[in-house]
Scaffold this motif. Structure first.
Motif, PDB file in Angstrom:
ATOM      1  N   ALA A   1      15.584 -12.239   9.604  1.00  0.00           N
ATOM      2  CA  ALA A   1      16.879 -11.506   8.982  1.00  0.00           C
ATOM      3  C   ALA A   1      17.073 -12.201   7.719  1.00  0.00           C
ATOM      4  CB  ALA A   1      18.379 -11.655   9.855  1.00  0.00           C
ATOM      5  N   LYS A   2      16.901 -13.394   7.445  1.00  0.00           N
ATOM      6  CA  LYS A   2      16.976 -14.119   6.208  1.00  0.00           C
ATOM      7  C   LYS A   2      15.952 -13.667   5.223  1.00  0.00           C
ATOM      8  CE  LYS A   2      18.465 -18.089   3.853  1.00  0.00           C
ATOM      9  NZ  LYS A   2      18.581 -17.396   2.646  1.00  0.00           N
ATOM     10  N   ALA A   3      14.877 -13.330   5.704  1.00  0.00           N
ATOM     11  CA  ALA A   3      13.791 -12.832   4.747  1.00  0.00           C
ATOM     12  C   ALA A   3      14.149 -11.528   4.167  1.00  0.00           C
ATOM     13  CB  ALA A   3      12.311 -12.719   5.371  1.00  0.00           C
ATOM     14  N   HIS A   4      14.677 -10.628   4.880  1.00  0.00           N
ATOM     15  CA  HIS A   4      15.155  -9.295   4.700  1.00  0.00           C
ATOM     16  C   HIS A   4      16.332  -9.463   3.724  1.00  0.00           C
ATOM     17  CE1 HIS A   4      13.296  -5.867   7.247  1.00  0.00           C
ATOM     18  NE2 HIS A   4      12.625  -6.827   7.010  1.00  0.00           N
ATOM     19  N   GLU A   5      17.155 -10.455   3.883  1.00  0.00           N
ATOM     20  CA  GLU A   5      18.270 -10.653   2.911  1.00  0.00           C
ATOM     21  C   GLU A   5      17.849 -11.165   1.655  1.00  0.00           C
ATOM     22  OE1 GLU A   5      22.519 -11.114   2.232  1.00  0.00           O
ATOM     23  OE2 GLU A   5      21.688 -10.465   4.062  1.00  0.00           O
ATOM     24  N   ASP A   6      16.761 -12.146   1.615  1.00  0.00           N
ATOM     25  CA  ASP A   6      16.297 -12.921   0.261  1.00  0.00           C
ATOM     26  C   ASP A   6      15.517 -11.724  -0.379  1.00  0.00           C
ATOM     27  OD1 ASP A   6      17.573 -14.919   1.252  1.00  0.00           O
ATOM     28  OD2 ASP A   6      15.757 -16.108   1.609  1.00  0.00           O
ATOM     29  N   ILE A   7      14.712 -10.991   0.032  1.00  0.00           N
ATOM     30  CA  ILE A   7      13.933  -9.995  -0.474  1.00  0.00           C
ATOM     31  C   ILE A   7      14.639  -8.913  -1.461  1.00  0.00           C
ATOM     32  CG2 ILE A   7      13.469  -8.172   0.917  1.00  0.00           C
ATOM     33  CD1 ILE A   7      10.363  -8.327   0.110  1.00  0.00           C
ATOM     34  N   ILE A   8      15.821  -8.650  -1.031  1.00  0.00           N
ATOM     35  CA  ILE A   8      16.688  -7.794  -1.665  1.00  0.00           C
ATOM     36  C   ILE A   8      17.627  -8.508  -2.746  1.00  0.00           C
ATOM     37  CG2 ILE A   8      18.539  -6.053  -1.609  1.00  0.00           C
ATOM     38  CD1 ILE A   8      15.724  -5.045  -0.991  1.00  0.00           C
ATOM     39  N   HIS A   9      18.211  -9.730  -2.208  1.00  0.00           N
ATOM     40  CA  HIS A   9      19.017 -10.345  -2.999  1.00  0.00           C
ATOM     41  C   HIS A   9      18.738 -11.838  -3.705  1.00  0.00           C
ATOM     42  CE1 HIS A   9      21.868  -7.248  -1.752  1.00  0.00           C
ATOM     43  NE2 HIS A   9      21.705  -7.682  -0.531  1.00  0.00           N
ATOM     44  N   GLY A  10      17.368 -11.997  -3.484  1.00  0.00           N
ATOM     45  CA  GLY A  10      17.011 -13.359  -4.067  1.00  0.00           C
ATOM     46  C   GLY A  10      16.877 -13.467  -5.627  1.00  0.00           C
ATOM     47  N   GLY A  11      16.798 -14.497  -6.129  1.00  0.00           N
ATOM     48  CA  GLY A  11      16.770 -14.793  -7.422  1.00  0.00           C
ATOM     49  C   GLY A  11      15.335 -14.553  -8.154  1.00  0.00           C
ATOM     50  N   GLY A  12      14.761 -13.430  -7.941  1.00  0.00           N
ATOM     51  CA  GLY A  12      13.685 -13.474  -8.599  1.00  0.00           C
ATOM     52  C   GLY A  12      12.416 -13.447  -8.082  1.00  0.00           C
ATOM     53  N   ALA A  13      11.486 -12.386  -7.730  1.00  0.00           N
ATOM     54  CA  ALA A  13      10.367 -12.527  -6.782  1.00  0.00           C
ATOM     55  C   ALA A  13       9.319 -13.456  -7.342  1.00  0.00           C
ATOM     56  CB  ALA A  13       9.588 -11.358  -6.835  1.00  0.00           C
ATOM     57  N   GLN A  14       8.523 -14.031  -6.401  1.00  0.00           N
ATOM     58  CA  GLN A  14       7.533 -15.119  -6.748  1.00  0.00           C
ATOM     59  C   GLN A  14       6.290 -14.872  -5.932  1.00  0.00           C
ATOM     60  OE1 GLN A  14       7.379 -17.386  -9.383  1.00  0.00           O
ATOM     61  NE2 GLN A  14       9.401 -17.198 -10.013  1.00  0.00           N
ATOM     62  N   GLY A  15       5.668 -13.850  -5.911  1.00  0.00           N
ATOM     63  CA  GLY A  15       4.618 -13.479  -5.119  1.00  0.00           C
ATOM     64  C   GLY A  15       5.060 -12.860  -3.798  1.00  0.00           C
ATOM     65  N   LYS A  16       4.086 -12.714  -3.073  1.00  0.00           N
ATOM     66  CA  LYS A  16       4.296 -11.765  -1.664  1.00  0.00           C
ATOM     67  C   LYS A  16       5.173 -12.744  -0.657  1.00  0.00           C
ATOM     68  CE  LYS A  16       3.871  -8.418   1.235  1.00  0.00           C
ATOM     69  NZ  LYS A  16       2.983  -7.545   1.287  1.00  0.00           N
ATOM     70  N   MET A  17       6.198 -12.273  -0.097  1.00  0.00           N
ATOM     71  CA  MET A  17       6.915 -12.771   0.984  1.00  0.00           C
ATOM     72  C   MET A  17       6.303 -12.434   2.350  1.00  0.00           C
ATOM     73  SD  MET A  17      10.974 -12.100   2.022  1.00  0.00           S
ATOM     74  CE  MET A  17      11.665 -12.807   0.725  1.00  0.00           C
ATOM     75  N   VAL A  18       6.021 -13.702   3.075  1.00  0.00           N
ATOM     76  CA  VAL A  18       5.415 -13.440   4.269  1.00  0.00           C
ATOM     77  C   VAL A  18       5.980 -14.117   5.598  1.00  0.00           C
ATOM     78  CG1 VAL A  18       3.107 -13.246   3.481  1.00  0.00           C
ATOM     79  CG2 VAL A  18       3.998 -15.511   3.927  1.00  0.00           C
ATOM     80  N   LEU A  19       5.928 -13.368   6.717  1.00  0.00           N
ATOM     81  CA  LEU A  19       6.509 -14.002   8.055  1.00  0.00           C
ATOM     82  C   LEU A  19       5.246 -14.531   8.812  1.00  0.00           C
ATOM     83  CD1 LEU A  19       8.477 -10.986   9.711  1.00  0.00           C
ATOM     84  CD2 LEU A  19       9.381 -13.254   8.545  1.00  0.00           C
ATOM     85  N   LEU A  20       5.545 -15.616   9.152  1.00  0.00           N
ATOM     86  CA  LEU A  20       4.188 -16.854   9.872  1.00  0.00           C
ATOM     87  C   LEU A  20       4.428 -16.554  11.569  1.00  0.00           C
ATOM     88  CD1 LEU A  20       4.098 -19.549   7.490  1.00  0.00           C
ATOM     89  CD2 LEU A  20       2.816 -17.623   7.316  1.00  0.00           C
TER      90      LEU A  20
END
Length: 330
Positions: free
Chosen positions: A311-330
């Motif tokens: 849920a935090k990942a989904h929150e951050d990908i839209i509202h995070g402060g600037g993208a830095q590469g591809k977000m991943v779940l481990l």
């Protein structure tokens, strides 16, 4: 018996209703799916998180999966089992996917064998999870839809995210002049390290003027646009004659002046990887696998989250402060 029973269960993220990030439920009693004909079962080591998955989850996207469902398309992992007629893969093979049938936010995922590709030893699983949607989308936007040619100038608007970095690497390798924008100093450096000739900070008030100045008022041939609802009207001002804006991402509507397309006979072209034909998908795959082999295709992994923090990942990908590469779940 108890052990056999526990082995057949896995953790998976389930969505029972459309809504905000809180509808993503991590369950530990989901049955491990079984590969049917022409399918494989993958033990997932990493799964990419893409903005489109947040749109689908919220119920605002054109495609709505039947509820309940497990999100996630681009996984990397190891083949656990194969269905009938699968000859290309065997148990133990390292692979990445461009799609799953059962959903990638899970310990195991079933995928159609033609959506699975060998993962080179040059890349780890996190990088493997950062290949499919970013690189296939970038290739489709540049060449299959954008008809990019060596020598042309491409502006990657939002170049520090997964698709942005992929676009910079591919465009540079194919002989284009690459300009990229990012929202932070760190982002700009990342863009330059990944193939851009020049980077601009899209949070600066006058950055559009700086781009115009840099292109000598000639404009750019192609813009790969990740946030059309903010940038599309300005993009039209930055194009040269017969230039094209490739709409890769948008989070809502925007007002533009159609006259801006008339004055340069420019085009606005939508890009959707979901609409690629089998032939186009295989063409993307060939280009990507060649790039990995040649050594210029190096996925950049951004933020990493355990499955429990989806849920935090989904929150951050839209509202995070600037993208830095591809977000991943481990």
């Amino acid at each position: 018996i108890a052990m056999a029973a526990t082995r057949k269960m896995m953790r998976a993220v389930r969505v029972f209703e459309f809504g905000g990030p809180e509808v993503l439920k991590v369950q530990s009693d989901v049955l491990i799916p079984h590969p049917k004909e022409n399918q494989v079962l993958i033990k997932v080591h990493a799964c990419g998180v893409n903005p489109v998955e947040t749109y689908i989850r919220s119920g605002t996207y054109a495609r709505k999966p039947a509820l309940p469902y497990t999100p996630g398309t681009d996984v990397a992992g190891v083949i656990e089992g194969v269905g009938e007629h699968v000859t290309a893969f065997k148990k133990g093979d390292r692979v990445f996917t461009t799609g799953t049938i059962s959903g990638g936010y899970a310990d195991y995922a079933v995928a159609a064998a033609n959506r699975v590709f060998p993962l080179s030893d040059k890349l780890d699983f996190k990088q493997g999870a950062a290949i499919a949607i970013p690189y296939f989308t970038a290739y489709r936007a540049l060449f299959q839809k954008g008809r990019a040619k060596a020598g042309e100038t491409v502006l990657v608007h939002g170049a520090s995210g997964g698709v942005g970095i992929a676009t910079c690497q591919i465009a540079r390798a194919r002989g284009l002049k690459v300009l990229g924008t990012a929202g932070t100093e760190e982002g700009m450096n990342k863009v330059l390290r990944n193939g851009a000739h020049q980077a601009f900070n899209h949070r600066e008030a006058n950055y559009i003027d700086k781009i115009k100045e840099h292109t000598g008022m000639e404009g750019v041939d192609i813009i790969i646009e990740m946030l059309s609802n903010v940038n599309l009207a300005t993009d039209l001002q930055l194009l040269c004659y017969a230039g094209r804006v490739m709409v890769v991402g948008s989070r809502g509507p925007i007002e533009i002046n159609p006259r801006d397309t008339m004055s340069k006979e420019s085009s606005i072209i939508g890009v959707s990887l979901f609409l690629a034909t089998e032939e186009e998908t295989q063409e993307c795959a060939t280009a990507v696998l060649d790039g990995i082999e040649a050594g210029w295709l190096k996925p950049t992994v951004g933020l990493e989250y355990p499955l429990e923090k989806v849920a935090k990942a989904h929150e951050d990908i839209i509202h995070g402060g600037g993208a830095q590469g591809k977000m991943v779940l481990l």
